[in-house]
Design an enzyme around this catalytic site. Structure first.
Site, PDB file in Angstrom:
ATOM      1  N   ASP A   1       0.515  29.664  30.751  1.00 33.29           N
ATOM      2  CA  ASP A   1       1.353  29.095  29.812  1.00 33.29           C
ATOM      3  C   ASP A   1       0.779  28.565  28.541  1.00 33.29           C
ATOM      4  OD1 ASP A   1       0.755  26.997  31.685  1.00 33.29           O
ATOM      5  OD2 ASP A   1       3.009  26.303  32.101  1.00 33.29           O
TER       6      ASP A   1
ATOM      7  N   ASP B   1      11.578  27.696  42.063  1.00 34.03           N
ATOM      8  CA  ASP B   1      11.946  26.300  41.930  1.00 34.03           C
ATOM      9  C   ASP B   1      12.845  26.119  41.084  1.00 34.03           C
ATOM     10  OD1 ASP B   1      10.649  26.592  39.683  1.00 34.03           O
ATOM     11  OD2 ASP B   1       9.310  24.897  40.092  1.00 34.03           O
TER      12      ASP B   1
END
Ligand SMILES: *[C@@H]1O[C@H](CO)[C@@H](O)[C@H](O)[C@H]1NC(C)=O
Ligand SMILES: *[C@@H]1O[C@H](CO)[C@@H](O)[C@H](O)[C@H]1NC(C)=O
Length: 443
Positions: free
Chosen positions: A287, A208
């Site tokens: 993350d 993306d």
């Protein structure tokens, strides 16, 4: 590569036909059909084995040739640290075409159009296929997406995450299942990059992201810095506060920073780091796990003033409001900076920290209202001081900066300081001088 395999296959089919023909012609009716089919099966197995062996042999040969060529190129331009950081002295051959191989790992799933958009831009700006092989790792087994990736032929390498089994997710985290699948995919894909393909570093992107024209140049030039400074653990292309009104769009494209916040979104790491993180890789939310103090261990990333990636939206796992408010407005750098011709040793901790601290300390202390009032002289640097979490949130909200913390670290923060550009002013949003480090309870 694929042509060779097809050729081998054709040769195989011809040999097989000849064998079947020979068997039927020369074996008289005395052999029973069963015997014939057994012989054929044996021969087929043998043939398959041989074809596999040959394919491996050619793969090995190709890899050796690539390595040879790489050695030749690096010899001409020398990637030793001293010269690597200041390659402008190396007038011959010090282009981004030469240097260590930095593969781009593109994480993909089931978004055909998004994969195409990402790949088109990466391929448009890629200066060298040999230095920057693109490995697309696809999870999810989505056929149209796989076919889209395959349509790029030899320009990219497609690998497919083989474990499509359902994943066990705690009941109350059901709606976050996507994060579990992503973590599993990352782990598999990074193991491929480092263990199967044996690369020494990787640039990771998702399907993306748009990239800037100097995306490859940026990573290529910062790689020697990452390698040589153990207090760095990543280079990211992303500025969390990279909205056009918060960065120096006109004159800031060359500016790079250190940050304690792991930005992700187009980032590079070394094999050494994967050897450290891979074995304890989490089942989900990778993350935020990376940002936890146990993993980060006080290490910093390099990030640009002007983002070299921009996300064009994510269906599914990401928050739509957050996307509209911040991510969508990130300004993507549009000029090509020749980082590899610059001396980037100022990013090494021992050079960077004293300069940075001096800059913050020597800046005139102002208030939020001063900054918003347009009465401060341009060209100077200014400092706003925050003391509490609420204080920090109030100021960042008022200026349109991101206001959250991960493991107590504010986005883009370095030593507690946020650096941004507002109405032509360079501003440090900074804690007081008695700052004792990040408070993990700030969120
Ligand atoms: C542009 O940036 C450079 C260094 O980053 C600085 O020396 C110069 O004064 C800046 N120019 C303007 C117009 O801000
Ligand atoms: C690169 O910059 C550093 C200061 O940041 C300086 O000490 C060093 O000599 C420079 N190297 C070259 C080759 O200019």
């Amino acid at each position: 590569m694929r042509k060779k395999q097809i050729l081998l296959l054709k040769v195989g089919v011809v040999i097989w036909l000849c064998m079947v023909y020979a068997l039927f012609i020369h074996k008289p009716a005395t052999s029973s059909n069963i015997q014939i089919s057994q012989t054929i099966n044996q021969q087929l197995d043998k043939l398959e084995e041989e074809l596999n062996g040959q394919s491996q042999f050619y793969n090995g040969l190709l890899e050796k040739l690539r390595i040879l060529r790489r050695h030749q190129e690096t010899h001409m331009s020398s990637d030793s640290l001293a010269e690597g950081l200041t390659s402008q002295d190396n007038s011959k051959g010090s282009t981004v075409q030469a240097g260590p191989i930095l593969p781009v790992l593109l994480i993909a799933c089931n978004r055909e159009a998004a994969v195409r958009r990402s790949l088109d831009l990466l391929l448009k700006y890629r200066p060298s296929q040999d230095r920057f092989p693109i490995i697309v790792s696809q999870d999810c087994g989505h056929r149209p997406t796989r076919e889209a990736i395959e349509s790029y032929g030899d320009k990219v390498v497609l690998i497919q995450q083989p474990d499509l089994s359902d994943i066990e997710v705690p009941l109350k985290e059901r709606k976050f299942k996507g994060y579990f699948l992503i973590a599993r995919h990352y782990k598999w894909a990074l193991n491929q990059v480092f263990q199967k393909y044996n690369h020494e570093a990787v640039i990771i992107v998702e399907d993306d992201l748009d990239v800037a024209p100097d995306f490859f140049e940026y990573f290529s030039a910062t790689y020697p810095v990452l390698q040589s400074d153990p207090t760095l653990w990543c280079v990211s292309a992303w500025n969390d506060n990279g909205k056009a009104n918060l960065v120096d769009v006109k004159n800031g494209s060359t500016i790079l920073y250190r940050t304690d916040f792991f930005p992700g979104l187009g980032w590079m790491m070394t094999k050494e780091l994967w050897d450290e993180l891979g074995p304890k890789w989490p089942r989900s939310y990778w993350d935020d796990w990376v940002r936890a103090p146990e993993q980060r261990a006080d290490r910093a990333c390099i990030r640009p003033e002007v983002s070299r990636t921009r996300t064009f939206g994510k269906k599914g796992v990401s928050n739509g409001l957050f996307y509209e408010k911040y991510l969508k407005q990130i300004h993507l750098n549009d000029v090509s900076v020749q980082f590899s011709k610059m001396n980037l040793s100022y990013l090494l901790k021992e050079q960077y920290d004293p300069v940075f601290e001096r800059q913050v300390q020597s800046s005139q202390v102002v208030t939020l209202n001063d900054v918003r009032s347009d009465r401060l002289a341009k060209g100077n640097t200014y400092r706003i001081i925050y003391h509490t979490k609420d204080n920090y949130k109030k100021i960042t909200k008022a200026l349109g900066l991101m206001d959250d913390f991960k493991a107590g670290v504010p986005r883009t923060g370095y030593k507690g300081v946020i650096t941004f550009f507002y109405g032509g002013l360079r501003i440090f949003l900074s804690p007081g001088n008695n700052w004792k480090g990040y408070n993990p309870s700030w969120s």
